[in-house]
Design a protein around this motif. Structure first.
Motif, mmCIF file in Angstrom:
data_model
loop_
_atom_site.group_PDB
_atom_site.id
_atom_site.type_symbol
_atom_site.label_atom_id
_atom_site.label_comp_id
_atom_site.label_asym_id
_atom_site.label_seq_id
_atom_site.Cartn_x
_atom_site.Cartn_y
_atom_site.Cartn_z
ATOM 1 N N THR A 177 0.958 -1.286 -0.019
ATOM 2 C CA THR A 177 -0.135 0.030 -0.124
ATOM 3 C C THR A 177 0.934 1.374 0.128
ATOM 4 O O THR A 177 0.578 2.206 -0.535
ATOM 5 C CB THR A 177 -0.803 0.008 1.036
ATOM 6 N N SER A 226 2.288 1.786 -3.364
ATOM 7 C CA SER A 226 1.032 2.114 -4.331
ATOM 8 C C SER A 226 0.974 3.513 -4.136
ATOM 9 O O SER A 226 0.723 4.433 -4.891
ATOM 10 C CB SER A 226 -0.070 1.345 -4.019
ATOM 11 N N HIS A 249 1.445 6.666 -6.967
ATOM 12 C CA HIS A 249 0.538 7.940 -7.189
ATOM 13 C C HIS A 249 0.971 9.184 -7.128
ATOM 14 O O HIS A 249 0.661 9.934 -7.965
ATOM 15 C CB HIS A 249 -0.968 7.129 -6.784
ATOM 16 N N GLU A 273 -4.054 5.241 3.135
ATOM 17 C CA GLU A 273 -4.667 4.667 2.168
ATOM 18 C C GLU A 273 -5.256 5.877 1.076
ATOM 19 O O GLU A 273 -5.362 5.529 -0.069
ATOM 20 C CB GLU A 273 -5.585 3.580 2.345
ATOM 21 N N ASP A 274 -5.901 6.834 1.868
ATOM 22 C CA ASP A 274 -6.545 8.046 1.096
ATOM 23 C C ASP A 274 -6.049 9.155 1.024
ATOM 24 O O ASP A 274 -6.573 10.220 0.566
ATOM 25 C CB ASP A 274 -7.948 7.870 1.565
ATOM 26 N N ARG A 317 -7.206 10.390 -2.454
ATOM 27 C CA ARG A 317 -7.877 9.251 -3.185
ATOM 28 C C ARG A 317 -9.195 9.323 -2.977
ATOM 29 O O ARG A 317 -9.760 9.190 -1.990
ATOM 30 C CB ARG A 317 -7.154 7.886 -2.871
ATOM 31 N N ARG A 318 -10.213 9.321 -3.955
ATOM 32 C CA ARG A 318 -11.479 9.240 -4.092
ATOM 33 C C ARG A 318 -11.804 8.376 -5.098
ATOM 34 O O ARG A 318 -11.293 8.588 -6.475
ATOM 35 C CB ARG A 318 -12.052 10.505 -4.233
ATOM 36 N N ASP A 319 -12.897 7.266 -4.978
ATOM 37 C CA ASP A 319 -13.114 6.414 -6.011
ATOM 38 C C ASP A 319 -11.891 5.900 -6.890
ATOM 39 O O ASP A 319 -11.841 5.561 -7.920
ATOM 40 C CB ASP A 319 -13.973 7.053 -6.956
ATOM 41 N N GLY A 320 -10.809 5.468 -6.024
ATOM 42 C CA GLY A 320 -9.643 4.997 -6.578
ATOM 43 C C GLY A 320 -8.541 5.728 -7.453
ATOM 44 O O GLY A 320 -7.744 5.390 -7.887
ATOM 45 N N GLU A 321 -9.075 7.188 -7.301
ATOM 46 C CA GLU A 321 -8.190 8.033 -8.096
ATOM 47 C C GLU A 321 -7.456 9.047 -7.267
ATOM 48 O O GLU A 321 -8.113 9.665 -6.202
ATOM 49 C CB GLU A 321 -9.201 8.760 -9.026
ATOM 50 N N TRP A 322 -6.182 9.224 -7.436
ATOM 51 C CA TRP A 322 -5.592 10.217 -6.656
ATOM 52 C C TRP A 322 -5.391 11.440 -7.466
ATOM 53 O O TRP A 322 -5.084 11.819 -8.495
ATOM 54 C CB TRP A 322 -3.944 9.796 -6.497
#
Length: 132
Positions: free
Chosen positions: A5, A8, A12, A83-84, A116-121
């Protein structure tokens, strides 16, 4: 956070930072704007703060390159991450080419908050500070 993580998140963050520099140098303002969340902000110390897509678009439209330019961004350190959300700081060198070749015109630093929102950074906030 697991090692995968963390890797990742770091990938990003680095991708967003690089995409910003490329869009800025190529005068792709719409691409640059899309790197920010709609409620995001770009602050350029001594110039102003642009909040939201329309303000960011208008603010950066005034920076259209008049000569070839290159933003080199390096020494990026992720100062916190989940993570977000991640915060990072990077060094910046701005080069511009004129008749005598490439020359450093400005140096500075970026202080970033990415979410990160809805998998997008994307950038939530980017503060650009130029050094004397």
């Amino acid at each position: 956070m697991t090692t995968s993580t963390e890797a990742s998140v770091a990938a990003h963050v680095q991708a967003a930072i690089a995409a910003y520099a490329h869009a800025l140098d190529a005068d792709r303002v719409d691409d640059l704007v899309e790197l920010f969340w709609p409620d995001g902000a770009a602050e350029i110390t001594g110039v102003g703060t642009f909040e939201g897509h329309e303000a960011i678009r208008a603010g950066y439209a005034g920076f259209s390159p008049t000569r070839p330019q290159l933003h080199l961004v390096g020494n990026t350190v992720i100062t916190s991450a989940t993570e977000d959300e991640a915060t990072a700081v990077s060094n910046l060198a701005f080069f511009q080419r004129d008749d005598s070749g490439w020359a450093v015109r400005l140096v500075g630093r970026y202080d970033d908050v990415l979410r990160r929102r809805d998998g997008e950074w994307r950038f939530q906030r980017r503060v650009t500070t130029f050094l004397p």
